[in-house]
Design a protein around this motif. Structure first.
Motif: not given
Length: 114
Positions: A57-65, A83-92
């Motif tokens: 469920x994570x955006x593994x290419x995201x800078x934050x990851x 993911x809860x702390x950095x919702x940008x990591x959640x795939x949508x």
């Protein structure tokens, strides 16, 4: 029964999924998850409904990851917390209806919950 979409209006896939729902006569409750992040419990519930592990469920290419060094993390609780702390990591988008959930990758997959 209410249909909910975890939505990012800046994401083309999320916009496509929302339009598909509307084209099928569904006006979902829209949760802009970057503004109103889901809790760890909500993320776990979605993972259970999807039948997937947190990393799926994570955006593994995201800078934050990369900045958080999550590639080497094997503890699922830590991934959910990230993911809860950095919702940008959640795939949508994620679409929820009752006991069902679908990840809109591709967008047409969201129709599985209807």
């Amino acid at each position: 029964m209410t249909v909910t979409i975890w939505h990012n209006p800046r994401c083309s896939k999320s916009r496509q999924a929302l339009q598909l729902l509307r084209d099928n006569g569904v006006e979902p409750e829209i949760v802009e998850y970057l503004k109103t992040p889901p809790s760890e419990a909500e993320i776990r519930a979605v993972l259970d409904k999807l039948g997937i592990e947190p990393r799926a469920l994570m955006r593994t290419k995201e800078k934050t990851y990369k900045e958080l060094g999550l590639a080497g993390v094997t503890d699922n609780d830590k991934l959910v917390a990230a993911m809860a702390e950095n919702p940008v990591l959640i795939e949508r988008p994620v679409v929820l209806k009752g006991g069902k959930a679908a990840l809109g990758r591709p967008p047409e997959d969201v129709l599985k919950v209807l």
